[in-house]
Design an enzyme around this catalytic site. Structure first.
Site, PDB file in Angstrom:
ATOM      1  N   LYS A  44      50.583  31.621  36.479  1.00 20.47           N
ATOM      2  CA  LYS A  44      49.263  31.200  36.959  1.00 20.47           C
ATOM      3  C   LYS A  44      48.205  31.478  35.889  1.00 20.47           C
ATOM      4  CE  LYS A  44      48.742  35.676  39.233  1.00 20.47           C
ATOM      5  NZ  LYS A  44      49.046  36.410  40.458  1.00 20.47           N
TER       6      LYS A  44
ATOM      7  N   TYR B 264      22.129  46.038  19.962  1.00 21.21           N
ATOM      8  CA  TYR B 264      21.211  45.814  21.092  1.00 21.21           C
ATOM      9  C   TYR B 264      21.046  47.080  21.932  1.00 21.21           C
ATOM     10  CZ  TYR B 264      21.325  40.719  20.530  1.00 21.21           C
ATOM     11  OH  TYR B 264      21.194  39.449  20.065  1.00 21.21           O
TER      12      TYR B 264
ATOM     13  N   ARG C 285      44.822  39.650  52.129  1.00 25.14           N
ATOM     14  CA  ARG C 285      44.386  38.545  51.271  1.00 25.14           C
ATOM     15  C   ARG C 285      44.969  37.296  51.927  1.00 25.14           C
ATOM     16  NH1 ARG C 285      45.567  38.985  44.876  1.00 25.14           N
ATOM     17  NH2 ARG C 285      47.523  38.151  45.619  1.00 25.14           N
TER      18      ARG C 285
ATOM     19  N   MET D  99      27.309  38.814  21.543  1.00 24.49           N
ATOM     20  CA  MET D  99      28.006  37.579  21.892  1.00 24.49           C
ATOM     21  C   MET D  99      29.048  37.200  20.838  1.00 24.49           C
ATOM     22  SD  MET D  99      26.441  33.793  22.647  1.00 24.49           S
ATOM     23  CE  MET D  99      25.362  34.316  23.983  1.00 24.49           C
TER      24      MET D  99
HETATM   25  C1  LIG Z   1      50.080  37.317  40.350  1.00 28.00           C
HETATM   26  C2  LIG Z   1      51.139  37.484  41.347  1.00 28.00           C
HETATM   27  C3  LIG Z   1      52.393  38.010  40.998  1.00 28.00           C
HETATM   28  C4  LIG Z   1      52.672  38.594  39.628  1.00 28.00           C
HETATM   29  O1  LIG Z   1      52.074  39.878  39.545  1.00 28.00           O
HETATM   30  P1  LIG Z   1      52.193  40.793  38.239  1.00 28.00           P
HETATM   31  O2  LIG Z   1      51.541  42.045  38.648  1.00 28.00           O
HETATM   32  O3  LIG Z   1      51.446  40.075  37.174  1.00 28.00           O
HETATM   33  O4  LIG Z   1      53.639  40.922  37.924  1.00 28.00           O
HETATM   34  C5  LIG Z   1      53.384  38.025  41.959  1.00 28.00           C
HETATM   35  N1  LIG Z   1      53.145  37.573  43.217  1.00 28.00           N
HETATM   36  C6  LIG Z   1      51.951  37.093  43.592  1.00 28.00           C
HETATM   37  C7  LIG Z   1      51.737  36.639  44.996  1.00 28.00           C
HETATM   38  C8  LIG Z   1      50.910  37.041  42.689  1.00 28.00           C
HETATM   39  O5  LIG Z   1      49.708  36.581  43.066  1.00 28.00           O
END
Ligand SMILES: *Cc1c(COP(=O)(O)O)cnc(C)c1O
Length: 374
Positions: free
Chosen positions: A40, A259, A138, A312
């Site tokens: 993802k 800054y 979630r 930046m």
């Molecule tokens: C992102 C995600 C993973 C992978 O998690 P990691 O901690 O990066 O190994 C697995 N399952 C779900 C549902 C996720 O959202």
């Protein structure tokens, strides 16, 4: 290398072979279990297409992306992959999922209804996964929905591809939630005895064999990130980032840097200014002040602290320690690499390796190496 690449502000190198080796190492930890790959967020910021191809080459067949857009990119790259959409079924998108062979995680009664209705209408049981919430609050069915979901399955004769849940504290090995979520998940599994099950992310997979079941879903560990807090990371680093020094200057005791004038030099100093900033994904929280240590980068294997606020496009580094043999403009500074891991940077910036990776931007020249991509 073309001219622009030669003068680009930095070099990001992504080791696809290391990603493949990390996948194989994780696959070995869970023998008899299918090892998927979570790609993802554009392959955790490293590029969905090359990353997915490298993983497929290593043997991965089950992939997880966040949304249907990512699913479409992945489908183009890997025509035969099994693709799960973690975010679920976008309303009205059943057609697209079926046409592209993308499997939604079904998280709610509404999603399940929409999918089953679509399957009935088409006269075909398109595969999907059922996601149960065992403690994250979630996405996913609540524990109180389990009976209803099972009845829906029995009534419709629909057989889900996999049932899953997600651990919220697997990175903390002794957290009580790990035990309660595992127990709740096993109680759900008892309702779906013939359906493969999936619980573990990277940390869940590395922490406890009891989490493995039929399919594991590592993400961060594939990309070399630390999955479990306080444990030596056994995986191989995947990314390195180098940026050039633009100027090296003298600073006098009592002068301030950057800054907000939040860093006052405590000694006469040599300061290297590098071509890097928060616009490149180098987080502003990696800044330092006199009361707060910031990130440390590396020059020729020596760690050098960030001085003052990250701008930046610019960061100041304290290179006083090099004495007369100090670095010169044009020399490269290691932002990520053998001496600075994504977790070193994350710890210094008060975040996690995931955010370091997914913050990487496009102003540097990206090169992939390790395997041949068609
Ligand atoms: C992102 C995600 C993973 C992978 O998690 P990691 O901690 O990066 O190994 C697995 N399952 C779900 C549902 C996720 O959202």
């Amino acid at each position: 290398m073309d001219q622009l690449a030669a003068i680009s502000s930095g070099h990001l190198r992504i080791d696809l072979d290391a990603i493949g080796r990390n996948w194989s190492a994780l696959d070995k930890i869970s023998p008899g279990t299918l090892t998927g790959a979570v790609v993802k967020a554009n392959g955790y910021g490293l590029g969905l297409e090359p990353v997915a191809k490298a993983l497929a080459k290593a043997g991965a067949q089950f992939f997880f992306v966040a949304n249907p857009e990512e699913g479409l990119v992945l489908r183009k790259a890997l025509p035969n992959a099994h693709i799960f959409i973690l975010g679920g079924l976008w309303p009205g998108a059943s057609d697209l999922y079926a046409a592209q062979r993308m499997m939604p995680m079904l998280h709610s009664m509404a999603m399940l209804d929409e999918w089953l209705n679509f399957c009935v209408q088409r006269g075909e049981a398109y595969p999907a996964a059922l996601n149960f919430d065992t403690g994250m609050n979630r996405l996913g069915f609540r524990m109180s929905d389990v009976n209803w979901v099972r009845q829906q399955m029995q009534r419709s004769g629909y057989q889900p591809q996999v049932i899953m849940s997600h651990l919220c504290c697997a990175d903390q090995q002794n957290h009580e939630k790990n035990r309660t979520q595992l127990a709740l998940f096993q109680s759900i599994m008892a309702h779906f005895p013939d359906t493969p099950a999936s619980l573990a992310n990277s940390a869940g997979l590395m922490a406890n064999k009891a989490n493995h079941f039929q399919l594991v879903r590592p993400g961060i560990a594939l990309y070399g990130g630390r999955a479990i807090a306080g444990r030596k990371n056994p995986l191989t680093q995947v990314v390195s980032l180098e940026v050039p020094i633009l100027q090296v200057r003298d600073g006098k005791t009592g002068e301030t840097v950057g800054y907000g004038a939040e860093y006052t030099l405590q000694r006469d100093s040599r300061i290297a200014i590098i071509s890097l900033g928060y616009a490149d994904g180098f987080l502003r929280s990696a800044s330092s002040s006199n009361s707060h240590q910031g990130a440390r980068l590396a020059i020729n294997g020596h760690l050098v602290p960030v001085l003052g606020k990250v701008s930046m496009d610019l960061v100041a580094l304290d290179v006083t320690g090099f004495g007369h043999n100090g670095p010169v403009p044009g020399e490269m500074v290691e932002v990520l690499g053998p001496n600075v891991t994504i977790d070193d940077l994350a710890d210094a910036a008060g975040t996690i390796g995931y955010e370091i990776l997914t913050s990487l931007k496009g102003r540097y020249n990206r090169t992939y190496f390790g395997i041949e991509l068609e």
